[in-house]
Structures are given as structure tokens and as C-alpha cells.
Design a protein around this motif. Sequence first.
Motif, PDB file in Angstrom:
ATOM      1  N   ALA A 106      -4.768 -12.142 -11.713  1.00 58.23           N
ATOM      2  CA  ALA A 106      -4.981 -11.937 -10.332  1.00 58.23           C
ATOM      3  C   ALA A 106      -6.287 -12.237  -9.756  1.00 58.23           C
ATOM      4  CB  ALA A 106      -4.308 -10.307 -10.007  1.00 58.23           C
ATOM      5  N   LEU A 107      -7.205 -11.841 -10.333  1.00 57.02           N
ATOM      6  CA  LEU A 107      -8.536 -12.165  -9.683  1.00 57.02           C
ATOM      7  C   LEU A 107      -8.682 -13.477  -9.816  1.00 57.02           C
ATOM      8  CD1 LEU A 107     -10.485  -9.270 -11.816  1.00 57.02           C
ATOM      9  CD2 LEU A 107      -9.738  -9.148  -9.478  1.00 57.02           C
ATOM     10  N   ALA A 108      -8.215 -14.179 -10.840  1.00 58.27           N
ATOM     11  CA  ALA A 108      -8.710 -15.734 -10.789  1.00 58.27           C
ATOM     12  C   ALA A 108      -7.866 -16.346  -9.609  1.00 58.27           C
ATOM     13  CB  ALA A 108      -8.506 -16.378 -12.036  1.00 58.27           C
ATOM     14  N   ALA A 109      -6.972 -15.598  -9.250  1.00 58.78           N
ATOM     15  CA  ALA A 109      -6.095 -16.268  -8.138  1.00 58.78           C
ATOM     16  C   ALA A 109      -6.515 -15.799  -6.735  1.00 58.78           C
ATOM     17  CB  ALA A 109      -4.559 -15.644  -8.265  1.00 58.78           C
ATOM     18  N   GLY A 110      -7.651 -15.236  -6.669  1.00 54.93           N
ATOM     19  CA  GLY A 110      -8.250 -14.912  -5.385  1.00 54.93           C
ATOM     20  C   GLY A 110      -8.426 -13.383  -5.112  1.00 54.93           C
ATOM     21  N   GLY A 111      -7.834 -12.579  -6.091  1.00 54.60           N
ATOM     22  CA  GLY A 111      -8.088 -11.048  -5.804  1.00 54.60           C
ATOM     23  C   GLY A 111      -9.385 -10.618  -5.931  1.00 54.60           C
ATOM     24  N   GLU A 112      -9.576  -9.451  -5.692  1.00 50.63           N
ATOM     25  CA  GLU A 112     -10.724  -8.541  -5.792  1.00 50.63           C
ATOM     26  C   GLU A 112     -10.526  -7.188  -6.373  1.00 50.63           C
ATOM     27  OE1 GLU A 112     -13.910  -6.116  -2.708  1.00 50.63           O
ATOM     28  OE2 GLU A 112     -12.007  -7.233  -1.901  1.00 50.63           O
ATOM     29  N   LEU A 113     -11.440  -6.841  -7.293  1.00 48.67           N
ATOM     30  CA  LEU A 113     -11.349  -5.539  -8.091  1.00 48.67           C
ATOM     31  C   LEU A 113     -12.046  -4.589  -7.048  1.00 48.67           C
ATOM     32  CD1 LEU A 113     -10.999  -3.909 -10.506  1.00 48.67           C
ATOM     33  CD2 LEU A 113     -13.385  -4.524 -11.312  1.00 48.67           C
ATOM     34  N   VAL A 131     -11.617  -0.846  -7.766  1.00 52.08           N
ATOM     35  CA  VAL A 131     -11.927   0.227  -8.458  1.00 52.08           C
ATOM     36  C   VAL A 131     -11.035   0.384  -9.613  1.00 52.08           C
ATOM     37  CG1 VAL A 131     -10.510   1.920  -7.296  1.00 52.08           C
ATOM     38  CG2 VAL A 131     -12.586   2.873  -8.483  1.00 52.08           C
ATOM     39  N   ARG A 132     -11.917   0.838 -10.891  1.00 52.90           N
ATOM     40  CA  ARG A 132     -11.067   0.940 -12.132  1.00 52.90           C
ATOM     41  C   ARG A 132     -11.412   2.236 -12.291  1.00 52.90           C
ATOM     42  NH1 ARG A 132      -9.630  -2.992 -16.081  1.00 52.90           N
ATOM     43  NH2 ARG A 132     -10.950  -4.372 -15.371  1.00 52.90           N
ATOM     44  N   TYR A 133     -10.260   2.867 -12.339  1.00 53.71           N
ATOM     45  CA  TYR A 133     -10.400   4.380 -12.669  1.00 53.71           C
ATOM     46  C   TYR A 133     -10.666   4.883 -14.128  1.00 53.71           C
ATOM     47  CZ  TYR A 133      -9.439   5.472  -7.819  1.00 53.71           C
ATOM     48  OH  TYR A 133      -9.263   5.595  -6.469  1.00 53.71           O
ATOM     49  N   ASP A 134      -9.730   4.053 -14.891  1.00 54.87           N
ATOM     50  CA  ASP A 134      -9.671   4.062 -16.288  1.00 54.87           C
ATOM     51  C   ASP A 134      -8.864   3.305 -16.834  1.00 54.87           C
ATOM     52  OD1 ASP A 134      -7.250   5.641 -15.951  1.00 54.87           O
ATOM     53  OD2 ASP A 134      -8.485   7.736 -16.124  1.00 54.87           O
ATOM     54  N   ALA A 135      -8.208   3.305 -18.121  1.00 55.92           N
ATOM     55  CA  ALA A 135      -7.132   2.337 -18.573  1.00 55.92           C
ATOM     56  C   ALA A 135      -5.746   2.734 -17.876  1.00 55.92           C
ATOM     57  CB  ALA A 135      -6.967   2.556 -20.000  1.00 55.92           C
ATOM     58  N   SER A 136      -5.757   3.677 -17.226  1.00 57.09           N
ATOM     59  CA  SER A 136      -4.512   4.111 -16.594  1.00 57.09           C
ATOM     60  C   SER A 136      -4.135   3.422 -15.163  1.00 57.09           C
ATOM     61  CB  SER A 136      -4.140   5.764 -16.346  1.00 57.09           C
ATOM     62  OG  SER A 136      -5.050   6.237 -15.455  1.00 57.09           O
ATOM     63  N   CYS A 137      -5.456   3.169 -14.497  1.00 57.18           N
ATOM     64  CA  CYS A 137      -5.103   2.728 -13.187  1.00 57.18           C
ATOM     65  C   CYS A 137      -6.363   1.844 -12.859  1.00 57.18           C
ATOM     66  CB  CYS A 137      -5.003   3.900 -12.193  1.00 57.18           C
ATOM     67  SG  CYS A 137      -4.611   3.318 -10.372  1.00 57.18           S
ATOM     68  N   THR A 138      -5.957   0.755 -12.259  1.00 55.25           N
ATOM     69  CA  THR A 138      -6.982  -0.367 -11.816  1.00 55.25           C
ATOM     70  C   THR A 138      -6.508  -0.658 -10.357  1.00 55.25           C
ATOM     71  OG1 THR A 138      -7.718  -0.958 -13.908  1.00 55.25           O
ATOM     72  CG2 THR A 138      -8.216  -2.397 -12.114  1.00 55.25           C
ATOM     73  N   VAL A 139      -7.245  -0.696  -9.314  1.00 54.58           N
ATOM     74  CA  VAL A 139      -6.816  -0.910  -7.908  1.00 54.58           C
ATOM     75  C   VAL A 139      -7.510  -2.424  -7.762  1.00 54.58           C
ATOM     76  CG1 VAL A 139      -7.131  -0.411  -5.624  1.00 54.58           C
ATOM     77  CG2 VAL A 139      -6.891   1.334  -7.185  1.00 54.58           C
ATOM     78  N   LEU A 140      -6.507  -3.179  -7.309  1.00 55.18           N
ATOM     79  CA  LEU A 140      -6.941  -4.681  -6.843  1.00 55.18           C
ATOM     80  C   LEU A 140      -6.508  -4.709  -5.267  1.00 55.18           C
ATOM     81  CD1 LEU A 140      -5.415  -6.668  -9.933  1.00 55.18           C
ATOM     82  CD2 LEU A 140      -7.584  -5.804  -9.579  1.00 55.18           C
ATOM     83  N   ALA A 141      -7.150  -5.869  -4.936  1.00 55.50           N
ATOM     84  CA  ALA A 141      -6.925  -6.276  -3.493  1.00 55.50           C
ATOM     85  C   ALA A 141      -6.575  -7.755  -3.402  1.00 55.50           C
ATOM     86  CB  ALA A 141      -8.038  -5.890  -2.401  1.00 55.50           C
ATOM     87  N   ASP A 142      -5.592  -8.147  -2.643  1.00 50.24           N
ATOM     88  CA  ASP A 142      -5.366  -9.641  -2.603  1.00 50.24           C
ATOM     89  C   ASP A 142      -6.563 -10.072  -1.365  1.00 50.24           C
ATOM     90  OD1 ASP A 142      -4.731  -9.201   0.304  1.00 50.24           O
ATOM     91  OD2 ASP A 142      -2.576  -9.365   0.140  1.00 50.24           O
ATOM     92  N   PRO A 143      -6.621 -11.505  -1.172  1.00 50.51           N
ATOM     93  CA  PRO A 143      -7.504 -12.134  -0.337  1.00 50.51           C
ATOM     94  C   PRO A 143      -7.564 -11.588   0.793  1.00 50.51           C
ATOM     95  CG  PRO A 143      -6.492 -13.779  -1.891  1.00 50.51           C
ATOM     96  CD  PRO A 143      -5.534 -12.615  -2.041  1.00 50.51           C
ATOM     97  N   GLU A 144      -6.620 -10.915   1.457  1.00 50.05           N
ATOM     98  CA  GLU A 144      -6.553 -10.232   2.844  1.00 50.05           C
ATOM     99  C   GLU A 144      -6.998  -8.855   2.958  1.00 50.05           C
ATOM    100  OE1 GLU A 144      -3.151 -11.628   5.406  1.00 50.05           O
ATOM    101  OE2 GLU A 144      -4.087 -13.534   5.278  1.00 50.05           O
ATOM    102  N   GLY A 145      -7.020  -8.272   1.778  1.00 49.51           N
ATOM    103  CA  GLY A 145      -7.372  -6.895   1.378  1.00 49.51           C
ATOM    104  C   GLY A 145      -6.471  -6.117   1.302  1.00 49.51           C
ATOM    105  N   ASN A 146      -5.273  -6.462   1.155  1.00 44.85           N
ATOM    106  CA  ASN A 146      -4.011  -5.379   0.777  1.00 44.85           C
ATOM    107  C   ASN A 146      -4.175  -4.972  -0.749  1.00 44.85           C
ATOM    108  OD1 ASN A 146      -2.475  -5.955   3.292  1.00 44.85           O
ATOM    109  ND2 ASN A 146      -2.401  -8.117   2.563  1.00 44.85           N
ATOM    110  N   ARG A 147      -3.810  -3.945  -0.963  1.00 47.43           N
ATOM    111  CA  ARG A 147      -4.094  -3.142  -2.264  1.00 47.43           C
ATOM    112  C   ARG A 147      -2.913  -2.980  -3.250  1.00 47.43           C
ATOM    113  NH1 ARG A 147      -9.495   0.922  -1.539  1.00 47.43           N
ATOM    114  NH2 ARG A 147     -10.507  -0.583  -0.324  1.00 47.43           N
ATOM    115  N   VAL A 148      -3.105  -2.883  -4.542  1.00 42.36           N
ATOM    116  CA  VAL A 148      -1.999  -2.771  -5.439  1.00 42.36           C
ATOM    117  C   VAL A 148      -2.618  -2.092  -6.574  1.00 42.36           C
ATOM    118  CG1 VAL A 148      -2.407  -4.966  -6.189  1.00 42.36           C
ATOM    119  CG2 VAL A 148      -0.316  -3.786  -6.971  1.00 42.36           C
TER     120      VAL A 148
END
Length: 230
Positions: A195-202, A204-221
Motif C-alpha cells: 500500500a505504501l509503494a502504491a502511494g500510501g502514507e504511514l 501511525v503504527r501503534y503496535d503489531a495489532s494496528c497500523t493506520v495508513l492513508a491513501d494519496p488524498e488522506g483517507n485513512r484505513v
Amino acid sequence: MTKPNKLDEPEKLGTPEILAAIADGLGDWRRMAQPVVARYRVPGIEQGAAFLTAVAEAARAAGREPEIRLGAGFAEVTLCTVGADGGRWVTPADLDLARTVSDLAAAHALPATPGDITQLELGLDATDFDRVGAFWSALLTGSPDHVVHGDVMDPAQRVPNVWFQRTDAHETPRQRWHPDLWLAPEEAEPRIRAALAAGGELVVRYDASCTVLADPEGNRVCVCTAEGRE
């Protein structure tokens, strides 16, 4: 697709206990948000149907009702127990059946593909859980009464679960929906890198249980795993 098992007072297992069982002989299975799931590669519809018929017979003998799926190249079994309040939990009886399913898959020479297991949930920022919960329950399930422990859960499991994250009142526009993508722990990092290679942004990484990503327009998952959860 069948209904999850129902018990008045299920013996609930915590995630550490479930992960310990997976490490000790249940390697086909992965813990998702509520259930445990196993997925197998099948060479054709006949072989898949034969395997799932054997699973159904074993489940009937055990008094269980797993959710089973069969599609092009795969067979999937999902196990959980529904409590009297509608909550979904994994119990020792579910793990007993999971062992039987794994044995049946081995007997049918079906390889497990745990990295393919996923579950999608939807999170919504809200200020009044009761009001919005009834709306989304009615819209997604046909009844406002399917709000369980604050989450919308369709008894027929036709749509993703919806959970609510408390937020202060604010003016729109602002992203209020975000997906929670549950993955097998070993699949999370490769999926995040892709996802990061496809233009996403990291974000925050809380721990192994949850990592928050954003798409190129800032929408989070949120990318979620069972690691580190209780």
C-alpha cells in the motif's frame, strides 16, 4: 452459509488463549475480529464440496453450525459462538471443531492458505452511538435491533460489521468513515508495504495489532491483526 452457534453463557476465550492454540497445532487458523477462520486451496468444485460436506457432518455431530464458503479455488470455514446478548466469541467448542476441520483438510490433501484470510469492518466517528447505531442497523440489516455491544452486527453476516468511534461534534466535510482491514499477522507487513509503494502514507503504527495508513488524498484505513490483543 449457516448461522454461528448460539449459547446462553458461552465460555469465552481471550485472544492470547486463541493465539496459543493456533501456535499449538491449529496453524491453519487465524484470529480475526470475532471469529477464527481457516481457508484452503481446492483444485475444483467437487473436491471442495466433498471437503465441506465432511466438515458439515462433523459439525452436526458436534452440535455446531460453522459458516462455510466455497468458491473458485478455495474453501473457507469460520467458527464463533453467539451469546444470548448477540455478542460473538470463540469458545473451547469452536477450537475443538477447528482441530477436526484441520484433520479433515489434511485427509483431503487440501493446503491451508492462512495468508489469504481477511475480514473487513467499518468504523464510523459518531457523537451519539444510540442514534446512529439504530439507523445503520436498520439500513444494513433491515432492523434497528441488531446493535450488539455498540456495534452493528448482521445476524445473517451479509455485510461487514460497523463499529462506532467517539468523536466531538464537528462540521462536515471531514472523513468520518474508515475501514478496518483484519489480516493474518504474517500478511500485514507485506500488505502495508504494498500500500505504501502504491502511494500510501504511514500515519501511525501503534503496535503489531494496528497500523493506520492513508491513501494519496488522506483517507485513512486501519490494518488490524490479533497480535497483542486481549
